[in-house]
Scaffold this motif. Structure first.
Motif, PDB file in Angstrom:
ATOM      1  N   HIS A 143       0.997  -1.282  -0.048  1.00  0.00           N
ATOM      2  CA  HIS A 143       0.032   0.079   0.165  1.00  0.00           C
ATOM      3  C   HIS A 143       0.889   1.438  -0.102  1.00  0.00           C
ATOM      4  O   HIS A 143       0.233   2.094  -0.331  1.00  0.00           O
ATOM      5  N   SER A 144       2.036   1.182   0.276  1.00  0.00           N
ATOM      6  CA  SER A 144       2.998   2.374   0.683  1.00  0.00           C
ATOM      7  C   SER A 144       3.702   2.686  -0.794  1.00  0.00           C
ATOM      8  O   SER A 144       4.511   3.654  -0.857  1.00  0.00           O
ATOM      9  N   LEU A 145       3.506   1.680  -1.738  1.00  0.00           N
ATOM     10  CA  LEU A 145       4.585   1.765  -2.939  1.00  0.00           C
ATOM     11  C   LEU A 145       3.660   2.429  -4.209  1.00  0.00           C
ATOM     12  O   LEU A 145       2.626   2.283  -4.142  1.00  0.00           O
ATOM     13  N   PRO A 146       4.625   3.244  -5.054  1.00  0.00           N
ATOM     14  CA  PRO A 146       3.968   3.753  -6.136  1.00  0.00           C
ATOM     15  C   PRO A 146       3.510   2.512  -7.058  1.00  0.00           C
ATOM     16  O   PRO A 146       3.970   1.555  -7.004  1.00  0.00           O
ATOM     17  N   ILE A 147       2.330   2.720  -7.711  1.00  0.00           N
ATOM     18  CA  ILE A 147       1.640   1.367  -8.501  1.00  0.00           C
ATOM     19  C   ILE A 147       2.853   0.978  -9.465  1.00  0.00           C
ATOM     20  O   ILE A 147       2.794  -0.253  -9.753  1.00  0.00           O
ATOM     21  N   GLU A 148       3.458   1.962 -10.083  1.00  0.00           N
ATOM     22  CA  GLU A 148       4.605   1.646 -11.073  1.00  0.00           C
ATOM     23  C   GLU A 148       5.581   0.665 -10.398  1.00  0.00           C
ATOM     24  O   GLU A 148       5.974  -0.268 -11.238  1.00  0.00           O
ATOM     25  N   ILE A 185      -5.049  -1.785  -5.891  1.00  0.00           N
ATOM     26  CA  ILE A 185      -5.807  -0.940  -6.793  1.00  0.00           C
ATOM     27  C   ILE A 185      -4.910  -0.274  -7.938  1.00  0.00           C
ATOM     28  O   ILE A 185      -4.225   0.471  -7.534  1.00  0.00           O
ATOM     29  N   ILE A 186      -5.268  -0.595  -9.114  1.00  0.00           N
ATOM     30  CA  ILE A 186      -4.581   0.282 -10.166  1.00  0.00           C
ATOM     31  C   ILE A 186      -5.469   1.518 -10.754  1.00  0.00           C
ATOM     32  O   ILE A 186      -4.888   2.623 -10.761  1.00  0.00           O
ATOM     33  N   ARG A 187      -6.484   1.338 -10.893  1.00  0.00           N
ATOM     34  CA  ARG A 187      -7.627   2.315 -10.900  1.00  0.00           C
ATOM     35  C   ARG A 187      -9.002   1.739 -10.493  1.00  0.00           C
ATOM     36  O   ARG A 187      -9.191   0.579 -10.465  1.00  0.00           O
ATOM     37  N   ALA A 208      -7.261   4.474  -5.784  1.00  0.00           N
ATOM     38  CA  ALA A 208      -5.830   4.406  -5.885  1.00  0.00           C
ATOM     39  C   ALA A 208      -5.013   5.462  -5.282  1.00  0.00           C
ATOM     40  O   ALA A 208      -5.839   6.304  -5.028  1.00  0.00           O
ATOM     41  N   GLY A 209      -3.695   5.064  -5.301  1.00  0.00           N
ATOM     42  CA  GLY A 209      -2.992   6.103  -4.615  1.00  0.00           C
ATOM     43  C   GLY A 209      -1.933   5.275  -3.688  1.00  0.00           C
ATOM     44  O   GLY A 209      -1.987   4.151  -3.419  1.00  0.00           O
ATOM     45  N   ILE A 210      -1.215   6.182  -2.984  1.00  0.00           N
ATOM     46  CA  ILE A 210      -0.200   5.741  -1.905  1.00  0.00           C
ATOM     47  C   ILE A 210      -0.582   6.365  -0.756  1.00  0.00           C
ATOM     48  O   ILE A 210      -1.113   7.415  -0.475  1.00  0.00           O
TER      49      ILE A 210
END
Length: 598
Positions: free
Chosen positions: A9-14, A157-159, A181-183
């Motif tokens: 949950h704390s990482l950028p989705i990329e 979640i990606i989007r 989505a988000g960090i």
């Protein structure tokens, strides 16, 4: 670092996509799926295999009294007391058969429930959408979710679009959580991780695309199942029977020894003395006790089954009666698990307008209006259904306004207000209902009035109530919400999850029976405190502990304050397990009640 140790949950989705080596648009290839099945196994939760009939029947002969009876039966057979042998073995067999029948039936019901619970998942693989059994899902799979779907595995979640998830399976709370989505920070509690989805939870609203981060044993549910997969300890009844068995054996042994000593001192025949000793031992064994205990427990299990309770092991019936601590979930256990309007706070003439604004902006509806009123089925979110139910009670029929509807702008997680435009008496009218802090901003109020209303909202929320504000205006020029600042404030609608009718009496009976009820909930502490006060449980702030506070305590520190804590709030399943184990360390029999993960 293993995948289980990553805070997704704390990482950028990329970065999540890179670590999982997947493609958010095309998903995994067939070869990658096969490799990951070998590495991570099937997406199944750990569960005990169904015991065979032979193992289940053999398990009925574990009690020490049964063992003593079997030895006594063999001795009577050796000394050709066949009538006694037959009687003893019949009693043992009857006791074992009754126990086997009850436990076999319970296991069969559980297995039937497992088969029904199997689910499907929609994933993207090789660039194509596929529907497959959820057990085939692997880390890195791209899953597509929409309203009504069950989340097949833990995922990031990606989007998403207006996604709300019912996490009752994991937290025990029925109100859906908003997901986006988000960090979010690494130390965010599980119940507040808005960018994560968890296995077994249900999509109530909206849709989204997510990447699977964990399956099977490595999901949150899997970890919990692993924590409680421990060797079963003897029940209080089993301990008592074991102690009684040894006492009976000891007393019989002493008597037999005395008989031998007296007989030998009198010069009697050794084999005659042995036969006398065996007869004495057999006569002293309580042959009917095991059967009496088994039949009593079986009758108790039947009574519980008629009340829709399932007893897997017969001895659990007596354990239930030995309970000293009851850790109870709040939602759907102490409360009904549905919202109800507690009160409408407004000026006398504005109460109707406050409710009218709320019902005309909601998306709730009557599914079967052609049926009699008492058979109506209401559809919508818990809050919207509560508003509609109240409107029906006072005779406010939303259907009469449908021909006048111009446009609706539904509630969303950004604006937190639902709007509706109607044409009434030839004039365009706007209605608004939503979060008080948002609604008050678009109302024409003096600063002093606004401050008083904001203070009142704080007072209501401290009582554990959910608050909606409603407003409106007749005679607007355009159907737009841009620049709204001059609506008329109608009032507040306070909502609560009402107590179940039998809850207060049940708590009273538990206290009279010297059992200690403790509320253990994923909900906020103010809400839990309000519920406890309605139940008659007096609670101060020092009697409440939150999940984040439990994390800071060692087992020794938790043990020291355990007896003064009456409410545990914002807890996760792992916290609940720590609480139960802490009481068990004090040699207390603990019951955990609730639905979902409980």
């Amino acid at each position: 670092m293993s995948m289980a140790e990553i805070f997704w949950h704390s990482l950028p989705i990329e970065e999540v996509i890179r670590v999982l080596k997947t493609d958010p648009e095309k998903g995994l290839t067939k070869e990658e799926v096969e490799t990951r099945v070998q590495e991570f196994g099937k997406n199944l939760l750990p569960q005990k295999p169904l015991p065979s009939n032979f193992a289940l029947f053999l398990g009925q002969f574990k009690d020490i009294l049964i063992v003593i009876l079997l030895i006594a039966g063999l001795l009577t057979f050796v000394y050709q007391k066949y009538a006694d042998t037959l009687a003893i073995f019949l009693i043992v067999f009857l006791s074992a058969l009754i126990g086997f029948y009850q436990e076999r039936r319970a296991w069969d019901i559980l297995e039937g429930l497992r088969r029904v619970a199997r689910m499907k998942a929609t994933v993207i693989r090789d660039g194509n959408k596929r529907i497959l059994d959820s057990e085939e899902v692997v880390p890195g799979d791209i899953v597509i979710l929409e309203a009504g779907d069950k989340v097949p595995a833990d995922a990031r979640i990606i989007r998403s679009r207006e996604m709300k998830i019912n996490e009752m399976e994991l937290t025990g709370e029925f109100l859906p959580s908003e997901k986006r989505a988000g960090i979010i920070p690494e130390k965010t509690p599980l119940v507040d991780r808005e960018n994560m989805l968890y296995m077994g939870t249900i999509v109530e609203q909206g849709e989204g695309v997510a990447v699977v981060t964990a399956t099977g044993f490595n999901t949150e549910l899997g970890r919990i199942a692993g924590m409680i997969e421990e060797k079963e300890s003897p029940t209080p009844l089993q301990n008592k029977i074991k102690r009684l068995g040894f006492e009976v054996a000891g007393i019989i042994g002493i008597f037999v020894f005395i008989i031998f000593l007296i007989g030998l001192s009198q010069g009697r025949d050794f084999f005659l003395l042995l036969e006398t000793a065996v007869a004495t031992a057999v006569g002293a064994v309580p042959e009917g006790l095991p059967a009496a205990v088994t039949i009593t427990l079986a009758l108790g299990a039947e009574r519980i089954l008629r009340k829709k309770g399932l007893v897997k092991n017969l001895t659990s019936v007596e354990t239930l009666g030995s309970t000293a601590i009851i850790c109870s979930d709040k939602t759907l256990t102490l409360t009904e698990g549905k919202m109800k309007i507690e009160e409408i706070e407004a000026k006398k003439g504005d109460k109707f307008l406050a409710l009218k604004s709320a019902v005309l902006t909601s998306k709730a509806f009557i599914e079967n209006p052609e049926e009699p009123k008492e058979k109506w089925i209401l559809r919508g979110s818990p809050t919207e259904k509560a508003v509609l139910k109240k409107a029906i009670e006072i005779g406010l029929d939303y259907r009469a306004f449908e021909p006048k509807l111009i446009q609706k702008i539904p509630f969303n997680s950004k604006d937190k207000i639902a709007f509706a435009f109607y044409k009434e008496d030839g004039l365009k009218t706007i209605y608004a209902c939503g979060a008080p802090e948002k609604v008050l901003r678009i109302c024409q109020l003096k600063e002093k009035e606004r401050n008083i209303l904001e203070k009142r909202v704080g007072e209501l929320t401290k009582k554990g109530l959910r608050v909606l504000a409603s407003a409106g205006k007749k005679g607007i020029r355009k159907t737009s919400i841009q620049g709204l600042k001059d609506l008329t404030f109608f009032g507040f609608l306070t909502l609560t999850d009402p107590l179940r009718p039998e809850a207060k009496e049940a708590i009273k009976v538990c206290c009279q029976a010297k059992m200690v009820p403790i509320i253990v909930t994923g909900d906020h502490k103010l809400t839990a405190k309000a519920v406890s006060e309605k139940l008659g449980i007096k609670v101060k702030d020092e009697n409440i502990l939150e999940g984040k506070d439990i994390d800071r305590l060692s087992d020794e520190q938790l043990d020291m304050i355990l007896e003064k804590i009456k409410i545990y709030a914002r807890v996760e399943p792992r916290h609940k397990l720590r609480i139960v184990k802490a009481w068990q360390r004090k040699n207390k029999v603990v019951a955990m009640t609730g639905d979902g993960i409980n």
